[in-house]
Motif scaffolding. Sequence first.
Motif, PDB file in Angstrom:
ATOM      1  N   ALA A 120      14.713 -13.041  35.308  1.00  0.00           N
ATOM      2  CA  ALA A 120      14.795 -14.114  34.313  1.00  0.00           C
ATOM      3  C   ALA A 120      14.105 -15.368  34.826  1.00  0.00           C
ATOM      4  O   ALA A 120      13.770 -16.265  34.048  1.00  0.00           O
ATOM      5  N   GLU A 121      13.874 -15.446  36.141  1.00  0.00           N
ATOM      6  CA  GLU A 121      13.345 -16.670  36.749  1.00  0.00           C
ATOM      7  C   GLU A 121      11.866 -16.939  36.493  1.00  0.00           C
ATOM      8  O   GLU A 121      11.486 -18.086  36.250  1.00  0.00           O
ATOM      9  N   PRO A 122      10.968 -15.930  36.570  1.00  0.00           N
ATOM     10  CA  PRO A 122       9.541 -16.242  36.442  1.00  0.00           C
ATOM     11  C   PRO A 122       9.199 -16.891  35.095  1.00  0.00           C
ATOM     12  O   PRO A 122       9.583 -16.391  34.033  1.00  0.00           O
ATOM     13  N   THR A 123       8.524 -18.014  35.151  1.00  0.00           N
ATOM     14  CA  THR A 123       8.104 -18.714  33.949  1.00  0.00           C
ATOM     15  C   THR A 123       6.650 -19.146  34.116  1.00  0.00           C
ATOM     16  O   THR A 123       6.041 -18.939  35.174  1.00  0.00           O
ATOM     17  N   GLY A 124       6.097 -19.747  33.082  1.00  0.00           N
ATOM     18  CA  GLY A 124       4.730 -20.252  33.148  1.00  0.00           C
ATOM     19  C   GLY A 124       4.493 -21.207  32.008  1.00  0.00           C
ATOM     20  O   GLY A 124       5.342 -21.370  31.122  1.00  0.00           O
ATOM     21  N   GLU A 125       3.334 -21.837  32.018  1.00  0.00           N
ATOM     22  CA  GLU A 125       3.004 -22.776  30.961  1.00  0.00           C
ATOM     23  C   GLU A 125       2.753 -22.069  29.641  1.00  0.00           C
ATOM     24  O   GLU A 125       2.825 -22.692  28.572  1.00  0.00           O
ATOM     25  N   ASP A 126       2.443 -20.776  29.700  1.00  0.00           N
ATOM     26  CA  ASP A 126       2.225 -19.998  28.486  1.00  0.00           C
ATOM     27  C   ASP A 126       2.589 -18.543  28.790  1.00  0.00           C
ATOM     28  O   ASP A 126       2.877 -18.193  29.947  1.00  0.00           O
ATOM     29  N   PRO A 127       2.622 -17.665  27.771  1.00  0.00           N
ATOM     30  CA  PRO A 127       3.027 -16.275  28.009  1.00  0.00           C
ATOM     31  C   PRO A 127       2.149 -15.511  28.994  1.00  0.00           C
ATOM     32  O   PRO A 127       2.634 -14.590  29.656  1.00  0.00           O
ATOM     33  N   VAL A 128       0.868 -15.880  29.105  1.00  0.00           N
ATOM     34  CA  VAL A 128      -0.009 -15.198  30.049  1.00  0.00           C
ATOM     35  C   VAL A 128       0.458 -15.472  31.480  1.00  0.00           C
ATOM     36  O   VAL A 128       0.606 -14.559  32.294  1.00  0.00           O
ATOM     37  N   GLU A 129       0.703 -16.736  31.777  1.00  0.00           N
ATOM     38  CA  GLU A 129       1.193 -17.090  33.111  1.00  0.00           C
ATOM     39  C   GLU A 129       2.562 -16.473  33.377  1.00  0.00           C
ATOM     40  O   GLU A 129       2.854 -16.022  34.488  1.00  0.00           O
ATOM     41  N   GLU A 130       3.405 -16.455  32.348  1.00  0.00           N
ATOM     42  CA  GLU A 130       4.747 -15.906  32.530  1.00  0.00           C
ATOM     43  C   GLU A 130       4.701 -14.404  32.803  1.00  0.00           C
ATOM     44  O   GLU A 130       5.414 -13.894  33.679  1.00  0.00           O
ATOM     45  N   LEU A 131       3.851 -13.676  32.062  1.00  0.00           N
ATOM     46  CA  LEU A 131       3.732 -12.242  32.290  1.00  0.00           C
ATOM     47  C   LEU A 131       3.198 -11.965  33.689  1.00  0.00           C
ATOM     48  O   LEU A 131       3.715 -11.080  34.397  1.00  0.00           O
ATOM     49  N   THR A 132       2.180 -12.701  34.115  1.00  0.00           N
ATOM     50  CA  THR A 132       1.613 -12.509  35.441  1.00  0.00           C
ATOM     51  C   THR A 132       2.648 -12.782  36.521  1.00  0.00           C
ATOM     52  O   THR A 132       2.773 -12.024  37.487  1.00  0.00           O
ATOM     53  N   ALA A 133       3.412 -13.860  36.351  1.00  0.00           N
ATOM     54  CA  ALA A 133       4.447 -14.198  37.325  1.00  0.00           C
ATOM     55  C   ALA A 133       5.541 -13.129  37.359  1.00  0.00           C
ATOM     56  O   ALA A 133       6.060 -12.782  38.427  1.00  0.00           O
ATOM     57  N   LEU A 134       5.873 -12.593  36.192  1.00  0.00           N
ATOM     58  CA  LEU A 134       6.901 -11.556  36.116  1.00  0.00           C
ATOM     59  C   LEU A 134       6.451 -10.273  36.808  1.00  0.00           C
ATOM     60  O   LEU A 134       7.207  -9.665  37.577  1.00  0.00           O
ATOM     61  N   LEU A 135       5.217  -9.860  36.553  1.00  0.00           N
ATOM     62  CA  LEU A 135       4.697  -8.657  37.198  1.00  0.00           C
ATOM     63  C   LEU A 135       4.622  -8.844  38.712  1.00  0.00           C
ATOM     64  O   LEU A 135       4.936  -7.925  39.479  1.00  0.00           O
ATOM     65  N   ASP A 136       4.215 -10.035  39.151  1.00  0.00           N
ATOM     66  CA  ASP A 136       4.185 -10.320  40.589  1.00  0.00           C
ATOM     67  C   ASP A 136       5.586 -10.221  41.182  1.00  0.00           C
ATOM     68  O   ASP A 136       5.786  -9.659  42.264  1.00  0.00           O
ATOM     69  N   CYS A 137       6.560 -10.772  40.471  1.00  0.00           N
ATOM     70  CA  CYS A 137       7.948 -10.731  40.929  1.00  0.00           C
ATOM     71  C   CYS A 137       8.419  -9.288  41.098  1.00  0.00           C
ATOM     72  O   CYS A 137       9.057  -8.942  42.102  1.00  0.00           O
ATOM     73  N   LEU A 138       8.092  -8.445  40.137  1.00  0.00           N
ATOM     74  CA  LEU A 138       8.548  -7.057  40.166  1.00  0.00           C
ATOM     75  C   LEU A 138       7.848  -6.230  41.239  1.00  0.00           C
ATOM     76  O   LEU A 138       8.316  -5.141  41.580  1.00  0.00           O
ATOM     77  N   LEU A 139       6.748  -6.749  41.772  1.00  0.00           N
ATOM     78  CA  LEU A 139       6.022  -6.035  42.819  1.00  0.00           C
ATOM     79  C   LEU A 139       6.114  -6.737  44.177  1.00  0.00           C
ATOM     80  O   LEU A 139       5.381  -6.401  45.095  1.00  0.00           O
ATOM     81  N   THR A 140       7.020  -7.697  44.281  1.00  0.00           N
ATOM     82  CA  THR A 140       7.175  -8.439  45.529  1.00  0.00           C
ATOM     83  C   THR A 140       8.508  -8.107  46.182  1.00  0.00           C
ATOM     84  O   THR A 140       9.559  -8.322  45.581  1.00  0.00           O
ATOM     85  N   PRO A 141       8.489  -7.569  47.394  1.00  0.00           N
ATOM     86  CA  PRO A 141       9.748  -7.266  48.093  1.00  0.00           C
ATOM     87  C   PRO A 141      10.570  -8.530  48.304  1.00  0.00           C
ATOM     88  O   PRO A 141      10.028  -9.585  48.624  1.00  0.00           O
ATOM     89  N   ARG A 142      11.877  -8.428  48.140  1.00  0.00           N
ATOM     90  CA  ARG A 142      12.748  -9.575  48.377  1.00  0.00           C
ATOM     91  C   ARG A 142      13.014  -9.746  49.869  1.00  0.00           C
ATOM     92  O   ARG A 142      13.276 -10.836  50.332  1.00  0.00           O
ATOM     93  N   ASP A 143      12.974  -8.656  50.609  1.00  0.00           N
ATOM     94  CA  ASP A 143      13.233  -8.715  52.040  1.00  0.00           C
ATOM     95  C   ASP A 143      12.262  -7.767  52.742  1.00  0.00           C
ATOM     96  O   ASP A 143      12.421  -6.555  52.677  1.00  0.00           O
ATOM     97  N   GLU A 144      11.250  -8.334  53.375  1.00  0.00           N
ATOM     98  CA  GLU A 144      10.219  -7.514  54.016  1.00  0.00           C
ATOM     99  C   GLU A 144      10.796  -6.615  55.106  1.00  0.00           C
ATOM    100  O   GLU A 144      10.298  -5.527  55.365  1.00  0.00           O
ATOM    101  N   ASN A 145      11.871  -7.069  55.764  1.00  0.00           N
ATOM    102  CA  ASN A 145      12.418  -6.329  56.904  1.00  0.00           C
ATOM    103  C   ASN A 145      13.116  -5.032  56.492  1.00  0.00           C
ATOM    104  O   ASN A 145      13.130  -4.064  57.248  1.00  0.00           O
ATOM    105  N   THR A 146      13.725  -5.030  55.316  1.00  0.00           N
ATOM    106  CA  THR A 146      14.507  -3.856  54.907  1.00  0.00           C
ATOM    107  C   THR A 146      14.030  -3.239  53.603  1.00  0.00           C
ATOM    108  O   THR A 146      14.609  -2.254  53.146  1.00  0.00           O
TER     109      THR A 146
END
Length: 201
Positions: A68-94
Amino acid sequence: MTDETIDEIMGATYRALCKHGYASLRMQDIADESTKSKATLHYYYDSKHDLLCAFLEYLYDSFAERIAEPTGEDPVEELTALLDCLLTPRDENTHQQFQTAILEIKAQGPYDETFREKLTRFDRLMHDRIEGVLREGVESGHFAADVDPDGTAEFLVTILNGARSRYVAVEYPLDGTRTMLRRYVESSLLADGSGREVVAE
């Protein structure tokens, strides 16, 4: 059970899953990662299966907050931020160990209705979040009018799930998928004349 106790048990479950995976996980392994005894865990949860079902519910609430956190100035930025979030590990160690354990749980889906129902909720949550951004973008003219928000969201969820499974199984880097998804947004979703360019990081 207090929120503090729930957080402790769920944290212990996370750590135990990272260390032992799903198949080899025992209630004692979870107890070893917390201040609670095995008997105390059994007081709250009848079995490993019951505890892991509760753990998936706990993860769901955390996942819902995260995407729910990723946002942007417009839907394009928001979608890009959301996809990045879903592909970014929350904890690199585990991250890889934990995703391996989750992949083991997913493998039980065809045989375990309760696991399957809970895992389906994650898929539906991802789909609905992405669909909402796409629908907003079509209505605002940022995305092409012929973009199907529902079908495109289903496609993107499939790509995201496949990328994460591939990352676990053969260590395929998530950066490659992230770059290709940015190119897909730019080449297939943007409205003509939008003047937007989705820059790959």
